[in-house]
Motif scaffolding. Structure first.
Motif, PDB file in Angstrom:
ATOM      1  N   UNK A 178       0.837  -1.200   0.000  1.00  9.57           N
ATOM      2  CA  UNK A 178       0.000   0.000   0.000  1.00  9.57           C
ATOM      3  C   UNK A 178       0.871   1.248   0.000  1.00  9.57           C
ATOM      4  N   UNK A 179       1.856   1.279   0.887  1.00  9.07           N
ATOM      5  CA  UNK A 179       2.702   2.461   1.009  1.00  9.07           C
ATOM      6  C   UNK A 179       3.496   2.723  -0.277  1.00  9.07           C
ATOM      7  N   UNK A 180       3.957   1.643  -0.890  1.00 12.58           N
ATOM      8  CA  UNK A 180       4.732   1.761  -2.124  1.00 12.58           C
ATOM      9  C   UNK A 180       3.881   2.396  -3.234  1.00 12.58           C
ATOM     10  N   UNK A 181       2.639   1.934  -3.307  1.00 10.55           N
ATOM     11  CA  UNK A 181       1.765   2.439  -4.365  1.00 10.55           C
ATOM     12  C   UNK A 181       1.374   3.896  -4.100  1.00 10.55           C
ATOM     13  N   UNK A 182       1.080   4.213  -2.844  1.00  9.99           N
ATOM     14  CA  UNK A 182       0.697   5.587  -2.501  1.00  9.99           C
ATOM     15  C   UNK A 182       1.861   6.548  -2.744  1.00  9.99           C
ATOM     16  N   UNK A 183       3.064   6.055  -2.504  1.00 10.32           N
ATOM     17  CA  UNK A 183       4.241   6.894  -2.753  1.00 10.32           C
ATOM     18  C   UNK A 183       4.322   7.276  -4.228  1.00 10.32           C
ATOM     19  N   UNK A 184       3.814   6.374  -5.067  1.00 14.73           N
ATOM     20  CA  UNK A 184       3.847   6.610  -6.507  1.00 14.73           C
ATOM     21  C   UNK A 184       2.708   7.524  -6.960  1.00 14.73           C
ATOM     22  N   UNK A 185       1.493   7.272  -6.427  1.00 12.72           N
ATOM     23  CA  UNK A 185       0.309   7.957  -6.969  1.00 12.72           C
ATOM     24  C   UNK A 185      -0.111   9.193  -6.181  1.00 12.72           C
ATOM     25  N   UNK A 186       0.121   9.199  -4.882  1.00 10.49           N
ATOM     26  CA  UNK A 186      -0.253  10.350  -4.067  1.00 10.49           C
ATOM     27  C   UNK A 186      -1.725  10.435  -3.723  1.00 10.49           C
ATOM     28  N   UNK A 187      -2.537   9.496  -4.219  1.00 11.64           N
ATOM     29  CA  UNK A 187      -3.971   9.492  -3.929  1.00 11.64           C
ATOM     30  C   UNK A 187      -4.408   8.090  -3.520  1.00 11.64           C
ATOM     31  N   UNK A 190     -13.843  -0.627   9.786  1.00 10.30           N
ATOM     32  CA  UNK A 190     -13.518  -1.641   8.778  1.00 10.30           C
ATOM     33  C   UNK A 190     -12.039  -1.611   8.420  1.00 10.30           C
ATOM     34  N   UNK A 191     -11.642  -2.482   7.487  1.00  8.48           N
ATOM     35  CA  UNK A 191     -10.213  -2.491   7.133  1.00  8.48           C
ATOM     36  C   UNK A 191      -9.812  -1.201   6.443  1.00  8.48           C
ATOM     37  N   UNK A 192     -10.800  -0.517   5.861  1.00  7.20           N
ATOM     38  CA  UNK A 192     -10.451   0.761   5.228  1.00  7.20           C
ATOM     39  C   UNK A 192      -9.950   1.759   6.280  1.00  7.20           C
ATOM     40  N   UNK A 193     -10.516   1.695   7.475  1.00 12.68           N
ATOM     41  CA  UNK A 193     -10.044   2.573   8.552  1.00 12.68           C
ATOM     42  C   UNK A 193      -8.624   2.201   8.954  1.00 12.68           C
ATOM     43  N   UNK A 194      -8.353   0.910   8.982  1.00 16.62           N
ATOM     44  CA  UNK A 194      -7.016   0.449   9.363  1.00 16.62           C
ATOM     45  C   UNK A 194      -5.973   0.875   8.328  1.00 16.62           C
ATOM     46  N   UNK A 195      -6.329   0.730   7.059  1.00 14.76           N
ATOM     47  CA  UNK A 195      -5.376   1.103   6.004  1.00 14.76           C
ATOM     48  C   UNK A 195      -5.205   2.629   5.963  1.00 14.76           C
ATOM     49  N   UNK A 196      -6.288   3.366   6.185  1.00 20.66           N
ATOM     50  CA  UNK A 196      -6.176   4.828   6.238  1.00 20.66           C
ATOM     51  C   UNK A 196      -5.257   5.252   7.381  1.00 20.66           C
ATOM     52  N   UNK A 197      -5.406   4.586   8.530  1.00 18.94           N
ATOM     53  CA  UNK A 197      -4.535   4.906   9.672  1.00 18.94           C
ATOM     54  C   UNK A 197      -3.091   4.545   9.367  1.00 18.94           C
TER      55      UNK A 197
END
Lengths: 331, 348
Positions: free
Chosen positions: B260-269, B281-288
């Protein structure tokens, strides 16, 4: 007087004496941990089985070392009777690294799988299907082992009681269900929560034998368990044993048990299982007074040693808090 | 290499593992009845004929009970697969899974292990509120459990083999609209993600997400059916000149943080898409996770598209309003990239 169990006295004198010693070990262990708790030395909570020792000992004496028992929040007696060492047990209650569960279980989660005592489960009724699962594995693996599931009268109103016993019955699993009916679920008398007179009556609903036995008569408990275990091991399926007994103290460490009539408590103390058994032994004249006295001395020493062992044991290091969340392999 | 549906891939995984290890057994309702269903969604069809009723065990309707039986059998050396008809019924097993299976290893000081797999069909399929849930978050929250959610036939087989061989309790989510089973249980609105599956042994490790579509402008993270809806949205985004990367988590606990972090580093969104409810939900966990370890990469606040925080409604129109659709994902992505990027000073 012990009213049942006549054939059991054919046991060798050494076995009779060993049963006495184990009952006394449980009694003195629990008296000691309660004292330590009152002294402020013992952390956690305690659920004592004082007065119920004949059930643990009568049942476990009928088992092989390779058989397994499951237990509950009131687990000290079952653990000792199945062979968990009092040093490791005492250390567990003190929360020490040398405890039987490395100080991660506590009073309600004691056991040692090496002696066939599954670390006890403290959600009422939860162990019933789990014990049936042990028995399923024994049957599928053709190991000749038997599972024994201890639970209280309160657990018999849980759904898991129905589900677990029903599955054990339909599959003829090698298991004995042992209900220790001490007549109270915490403060609630069994008559308020059960319409039938006996837990054992419920066995009829599952098509298995249900047997009521005097749970304060260690020989009687032993005798019916021997029969139930033979039935289980022989492939004829489960039995529901109801051992009518009584806990001398309250539900847990802070409960004075004042919801119980004084006469009732007094009556059951006259039926103290250790006292009854000692009187019976004396009448049999096969175990001498000197031998009984020696048992008392030995047990006192074991319990004192266990306290010393636990006190001098190291605390678990904080790194242990994050260990064993997932399986790390056999020790 | 044969093309298989997810049902066929799951069945093949169980067949191979049962042949490989005689301790693997299946417990569940209607799993082995002759001329029966093979479980609610045909996954175990034929296995009782092959391995016998001692190993494909039909239980009474006693979810708490057979979960407990599986736990006990696992402690005594078996590797039970617990078959649920619908994931919703896992709540009947809650004490057994959360208090017993997940904690036994820990509270025994590492004396016992509980290698069970709980297979749970998830997803809204116009069956109303009690046959529709995707309850992964409940179990992600529990130390001692692992949670996986395959969306392809290849992963279904590989992850199920890993789950069966794992020495810990695993919650294994299967989406009802992805089974792709023919004949007995065709679901309205089902996809048929037939995929190439090697015959014989391979495994997919836990804790490894996979990039299903490469992209540069935003990262969409999804699981199960939502992976396909995210891919559909990504295709439409491409027509708008927006390049979306789609990550399929596959494994929720352990979670592939790096992917996740690798991809966000690339896209910024970051857009998170889940069929489960939003709260906790897991979306909260990934957002955190991204807030803690990847905030500097974000050019706009994280956005989430999930089912509504309500029970699942029955009416097809209401269910469509309730669940993430490709249209909702597309709209959220567009807003995130276009409007989000106009707020270059969003961090104040």
């Amino acid at each position: 007087m012990l009213t049942q169990g006549a054939p059991t006295h054919r046991l060798p004198a050494t076995d009779l004496l060993a049963m006495y010693e184990t009952m006394l070990r449980i009694r003195r262990f629990e008296e000691m941990v309660y004292y330590l708790f009152l002294q402020g030395d013992m952390p956690g909570t305690l659920h004592l089985s004082t007065g119920q020792e004949a059930v643990a000992v009568g049942v476990c004496t009928s088992l092989r070392a390779t058989d397994f028992v499951t237990s509950t929040h009131r687990a000290h007696g079952h653990a000792i009777a199945k062979g968990v060492g009092v040093n490791a047990l005492m250390a567990e209650l003190f929360g020490k690294a040398t405890g039987c569960c490395q100080g991660k279980g506590g009073s309600m989660h004691v056991g040692d799988v090496r002696v066939g005592a599954v670390p006890s489960l403290a959600v009422v009724g939860a162990g019933i299907p789990i014990a049936a699962g042990l028995a399923l594995a024994f049957k599928l693996r053709k190991t000749d082992q038997v599972a024994v599931c201890f639970f209280g009268d309160g657990a018999t109103n849980e759904g898991t009681f129905h589900e677990g016993i029903n599955m054990a019955a339909i599959w003829d699993l090698p298991i004995v269900f042992v209900c220790e009916n001490n007549q109270y679920g915490a403060s609630t008398h069994v008559s308020k929560v059960m319409k039938v007179a006996n837990v054992a009556d419920r066995a009829a609903a599952y098509g298995i034998p249900g047997v009521v036995v005097d749970g304060n008569d260690v020989l009687a408990v032993h005798e019916v368990t021997v029969e139930a275990v033979a039935r289980a091991r022989g492939g004829s399926g489960p039995t529901l044993l109801e051992c009518k007994t009584y806990r001398h103290g309250g539900h847990s460490r802070s409960d004075p048990g004042s919801y119980r009539p004084e006469e009732e408590v007094a009556y059951w103390k006259t039926r103290d299982p250790i006292k009854l058994y000692r009187e019976w032994l004396a009448g049999q004249r096969r175990v001498g007074e000197a031998e009984l006295a020696a048992v008392h001395v030995r047990v006192e020493q074991q319990i004192d040693d266990a306290v010393e062992y636990a006190r001098s044991s190291p605390d678990p290091g904080p790194e242990l808090a994050i260990r064993h969340v997932y399986w790390e392999g056999s020790a | 290499m044969r093309k298989l549906t997810i049902v066929e891939a799951l069945r093949q995984a169980m067949r191979e593992e049962m042949a490989r290890d005689h301790n693997v057994i299946i417990l569940g309702e209607d799993v082995g009845i002759e001329q029966g269903f093979g479980g609610a969604f045909t996954v175990t069809l034929g296995l009782s004929e092959e391995f016998g009723h001692d190993r494909v065990i039909d239980t009474p309707i006693s979810e708490a009970g057979y979960a407990g039986v599986a736990i006990g059998a696992a402690m005594a050396g078996m590797r039970p697969i617990v078959d649920l008809q619908y994931a919703d019924f896992i709540y009947c097993m809650m004490d057994q899974i959360v208090n017993e299976a997940a904690k036994l290893c820990y509270m025994s000081g590492g004396q016992v292990k509980v290698p069970i797999v709980v297979r749970a069909p998830v997803g809204a399929t116009t069956r109303g509120a009690q046959h529709s849930q995707t309850p992964e978050a409940m179990f992600m929250h529990v130390p001692g459990l692992k949670v996986v959610a395959p969306s392809t036939a290849y992963d279904a087989k590989g992850l199920l083999k890993t789950a069966i061989r794992d020495d810990n309790p695993v919650i294994f989510l299967e989406h009802k609209l992805l089974y792709g089973s023919k004949g007995l249980r065709v679901e309205v609105g089902a996809l048929n993600p037939v995929g190439e599956v090697p015959e014989g042994d391979y495994t997919v490790p836990f804790g490894q997400a996979v990039v299903r579509r490469e992209g540069a402008d935003l990262t969409i993270v999804a699981t199960l059916l939502m992976v396909y809806r995210a891919l559909e949205a990504a295709q439409r985004l491409a027509a708008e000149g927006i390049s979306a990367e789609v990550i399929d988590l596959r494994s929720l606990r352990p979670l592939d943080e790096e992917a996740v972090l690798r991809s966000v580093a690339k896209t910024g969104h970051l857009l998170l898409v889940d069929e489960d409810h939003q709260a906790c939900g897991w979306t909260a966990e990934v957002a955190a996770l991204v807030a803690e370890k990847g905030l500097a990469h974000l050019r706009a606040p994280v956005k989430r598209v999930t089912s509504l925080d309500t029970p699942t409604p029955y009416a097809p129109t209401l269910e469509r309003a309730w669940i993430p659709t490709p249209e909702k994902i597309f709209a959220a992505a567009l807003e995130l990239v276009v409007n989000g990027s106009t707020h270059t000073d969003w961090r104040g």
